[in-house]
Scaffold this active site. Structure first.
Site, PDB file in Angstrom:
ATOM      1  N   SER A 152       0.802  -1.237   0.000  1.00  0.00           N
ATOM      2  CA  SER A 152       0.000   0.000   0.000  1.00  0.00           C
ATOM      3  C   SER A 152       0.828   1.276   0.000  1.00  0.00           C
ATOM      4  CB  SER A 152      -0.909   0.027   1.227  1.00  0.00           C
ATOM      5  OG  SER A 152      -2.091  -0.657   0.921  1.00  0.00           O
ATOM      6  N   LYS A 202       0.455   3.502  -2.888  1.00  0.00           N
ATOM      7  CA  LYS A 202      -0.778   4.255  -3.190  1.00  0.00           C
ATOM      8  C   LYS A 202      -0.588   5.777  -3.277  1.00  0.00           C
ATOM      9  CE  LYS A 202      -3.773   0.656  -1.222  1.00  0.00           C
ATOM     10  NZ  LYS A 202      -4.529   0.273  -0.025  1.00  0.00           N
ATOM     11  N   TYR A 225      -2.784  -2.712 -10.487  1.00  0.00           N
ATOM     12  CA  TYR A 225      -2.702  -2.429  -9.049  1.00  0.00           C
ATOM     13  C   TYR A 225      -1.935  -3.546  -8.331  1.00  0.00           C
ATOM     14  CZ  TYR A 225      -4.199  -2.277  -4.173  1.00  0.00           C
ATOM     15  OH  TYR A 225      -4.204  -2.285  -2.802  1.00  0.00           O
ATOM     16  N   TYR A 227      -3.983   3.486   7.831  1.00  0.00           N
ATOM     17  CA  TYR A 227      -5.201   2.696   8.046  1.00  0.00           C
ATOM     18  C   TYR A 227      -6.027   3.336   9.153  1.00  0.00           C
ATOM     19  CZ  TYR A 227      -2.267  -0.611   5.480  1.00  0.00           C
ATOM     20  OH  TYR A 227      -1.456  -1.195   4.568  1.00  0.00           O
ATOM     21  N   VAL A 231       1.145  -3.748   3.938  1.00  0.00           N
ATOM     22  CA  VAL A 231       0.990  -5.004   4.680  1.00  0.00           C
ATOM     23  C   VAL A 231       2.252  -5.870   4.693  1.00  0.00           C
ATOM     24  CG1 VAL A 231      -1.517  -5.286   4.539  1.00  0.00           C
ATOM     25  CG2 VAL A 231      -0.079  -6.120   2.682  1.00  0.00           C
TER      26      VAL A 231
HETATM   27  N1  GLU Z   1      -1.896  -5.403  -2.244  1.00  0.00           N
HETATM   28  C1  GLU Z   1      -2.487  -5.261  -0.957  1.00  0.00           C
HETATM   29  C2  GLU Z   1      -3.995  -5.399  -1.028  1.00  0.00           C
HETATM   30  O1  GLU Z   1      -4.624  -4.739  -1.795  1.00  0.00           O
HETATM   31  C3  GLU Z   1      -2.082  -4.006  -0.344  1.00  0.00           C
HETATM   32  C4  GLU Z   1      -2.667  -3.837   1.018  1.00  0.00           C
HETATM   33  C5  GLU Z   1      -1.907  -2.959   1.924  1.00  0.00           C
HETATM   34  O2  GLU Z   1      -0.679  -2.919   1.901  1.00  0.00           O
HETATM   35  O3  GLU Z   1      -2.582  -2.267   2.691  1.00  0.00           O
HETATM   36  O4  GLU Z   1      -4.579  -6.161  -0.315  1.00  0.00           O
END
Ligand code: GLU
Length: 614
Positions: free
Chosen positions: A67, A70, A192, A244, A262
């Site tokens: 993430s 992002k 993604y 988060y 994550v």
């Molecule tokens: N590729 C992960 C997902 O979409 C990223 C999640 C994350 O790092 O928060 O579940």
């Protein structure tokens, strides 16, 4: 061997050691490949906004960005599609839902922010969408601008998420349903997945942070990774939604825009100062790396990195302030002109500014300039300014505009190192004549000379002297009529065209020059290519130093425009010792007085220079 240990490096090692045994949290397993991470891995890296890297532990251990990709992809989308378009696709409000929640705005169907999966997939779908092109390549290139090296995908993690990411696929289809995604949702979701599987280490993360801290320019490579105007947008979504469901607690306690993933990575940014990258795969209940959270909290406290700490008081931008009464240009002038400037020079105001100019540092300068009473000329010297932002440039442009229209001559000098200032003033002001005037002089001395000339022109409209009357020269002070007659008989008038040399460096000194018309400039080195260190107006004397001590000429003296000098030969002066000893003595004393005046001026300049440095 000198001890090169740094207290900053020492502190990072201390923090690393302090949390080495901290084993709270669990490694993510919902993407099966992530479960293979070594839970003990622990690296920390801090990169300064000018690119110095401190690292400790497993700072070169590779892991997938997840993430953390992002906000950076959101920045790319802002660059490519513009903020207005992006607002039609994704909002900027914290959602309060889990990162993978299927949470879309009730009516528009838009995801609430680009940090939740729905918002991130919607954002990825905008990259390179129009015209169609291989958008993943653009994402990979963008990351390599931030890190300074080619990036690659961890194919095992990509495969693993691609096989299991049904929830994200569902989100993609919902986005398609609401026309947030316009094309094939599977392509956006696949891209993604790939962006989340890009392999990074702590140093990469810290440099990505440092690039954002450095207004979007990678400090090591000098490459721009994102438009400067979009940096704050990226940092804003990181600050409000980056961690988060702990985003509020994070910004409260740690106080830096940040993003976690994550796989166990965290990037944190303090604008203008540094980027931090931490890796440790065990995650807490909110999905943030448990150790990274502790490390960032400790660093923030120890180094006072919370962005809402009150900034330093910025009232240090005025380095020096004086008037034309206290400081004179390097022009040597006749005593009557000097007296006039001594009396009225207070109408010329000179400010030396320093440091970084932003609103808070430029405001006191503007306040001071506006308050100057009876101002005819204002000079702002930027020699010691290290940086300037858009708003400071524009406020200064507005100040210049207002003052010019009130009849004050305002000059910005020593701006050569500040292209942004010139550019902003140029695009901000409509009146080209104001702009030309503003930057007309490179040096403060030249601007000061101009302001003095203007003031004198106004206050002494008839001019200070009748050029033919030798009595007005200091050298003839106190001469009886008969003596003046003798002296005049020894003088020859010599005209010079613009650029003619009156004196050449290295020549034998055989005469002394009284400027009866125009101005002569004194140059170290060649005229034009050298440096003009002083100039002489009508009514002043040039060349008397070598005339007295017999040394060779030390500088070039060049006519600026049409010049005429009254020339007095050394031979004639020496002969006076026999024929008119009293006249000889008076002239000698007058030359001494003139030299003393010049020396006093130099002393005054030195005094100002020394006072400035104390
Ligand atoms: N590729 C992960 C997902 O979409 C990223 C999640 C994350 O790092 O928060 O579940």
């Amino acid at each position: 061997m000198p001890d090169r240990r740094s207290p900053i490096q020492d502190f990072l090692e201390l923090i690393h050691a302090r949390y080495a045994d901290f084993r709270e949290g669990e490694v993510a397993t919902y993407i099966p490949e992530l479960a293979n991470a070594n839970p003990e891995s622990f690296g920390i890296c801090v990169a300064t906004a000018d690119g110095f890297v401190y690292e400790v532990g497993d700072s070169r251990q590779e892991f997938t960005i997840q993430s953390i990709s992002k906000p950076f992809v959101y920045g790319l989308a802002l660059d490519e599609r513009g903020p207005e378009h992006m607002f039609t696709k994704v909002g900027v409000e914290p959602s309060g839902d889990a990162f993978n929640a299927i949470s879309l705005h009730k009516t528009s169907g838009c995801p609430l922010n680009p940090m939740i999966n729905a918002g991130a997939i919607a954002t990825t779908g905008q990259i390179g969408a129009s015209p169609p092109e291989p958008c993943f390549e653009r994402i990979l290139e963008m990351f390599s601008r931030y890190t300074g090296h080619a990036m690659h995908v961890d194919e095992a993690v990509y495969e693993s998420e691609s096989l299991t990411g049904h929830r994200n696929r569902a989100i993609g289809h919902l986005l398609r349903n609401f026309d947030v995604l316009e094309g094939d949702p599977t392509a956006a979701v696949d891209t993604y997945f790939r962006q989340c599987a890009i392999s990074v280490n702590c140093v990469d993360l810290a440099l990505m942070g440092a690039t954002l801290a450095n207004q979007g320019i990678n400090p090591l490579t000098g490459t721009r990774a994102i438009k400067d105007t979009h940096v704050r947008s990226v940092l804003s979504v990181m600050a409000s939604c980056g961690m988060y469901d702990f985003s509020g607690g994070w910004i409260y306690n740690v106080g830096m825009p940040a993003k976690s993933g994550v796989a166990g990575g965290v990037v944190a940014v303090l604008a203008g100062q540094l980027g931090i990258g931490v890796y440790s795969p065990r995650l807490d209940a909110q999905g943030n790396s448990a150790r990274a959270l502790q490390v960032c909290r400790e660093l923030s406290q120890a180094w006072q990195l919370h962005q809402f700490n009150p900034p330093f008081c910025a009232h240090t931008s005025r380095r020096m302030r004086c008037t034309g009464e206290e400081r004179h240009s390097s022009r040597i002038r006749h005593p009557t002109e000097r007296a006039c400037l001594g009396e009225h020079g207070g109408q010329i105001h000179l400010f030396e500014i320093q440091g970084n100019l932003a609103f808070a540092t430029v405001e006191p300068i503007i306040r001071d300039v506006v308050r100057c009473t009876g101002r005819r000329g204002v000079i702002l010297d930027f020699h010691h300014v290290t940086g300037i932002n858009h708003v400071a440039s524009q406020l200064l442009a507005d100040l210049a505009d207002a003052l010019s229209h009130q009849g004050t001559a305002i000059f910005f000098t020593s701006t050569q190192q500040l292209p942004l200032l010139r550019q902003e003033v140029g695009s901000h002001l409509a009146d080209a004549s104001v702009i030309d005037r503003l930057f007309r002089f490179r040096s403060t001395d030249a601007a000061l000379e101009w302001c003095e000339d203007e003031l004198l022109r106004e206050l002494m409209p008839a001019g200070p002297l009748t050029v033919n009357d030798l009595r007005l020269f200091e050298i003839a002070s106190g001469l009886a009529d008969e003596e003046l007659g003798v002296f005049s008989g020894l003088i020859t008038r010599r005209p010079y065209a613009p650029g003619d040399y009156v004196i050449r460096r290295g020549d034998e000194a055989t005469s002394l020059f009284l400027v009866t018309k125009g101005i002569v400039g004194v140059w170290l080195g060649d005229h034009e290519s050298g440096k003009r260190v002083a100039s002489f107006s009508v009514g002043t004397m040039v060349g008397e130093m070598a005339f007295l001590d017999g040394a060779r000429r030390s500088a070039n003296v060049v006519a600026e425009g049409d010049v005429e000098c009254a020339v007095f030969e050394l031979e004639d002066f020496n002969r006076l010792l026999e024929s008119h000893p009293q006249l000889h003595t008076t002239i000698l004393r007058n030359i001494g007085v003139s030299l003393a005046t010049k020396l006093r001026k130099v002393n005054e300049d030195v005094r100002i220079l020394i006072a400035e440095r104390q």
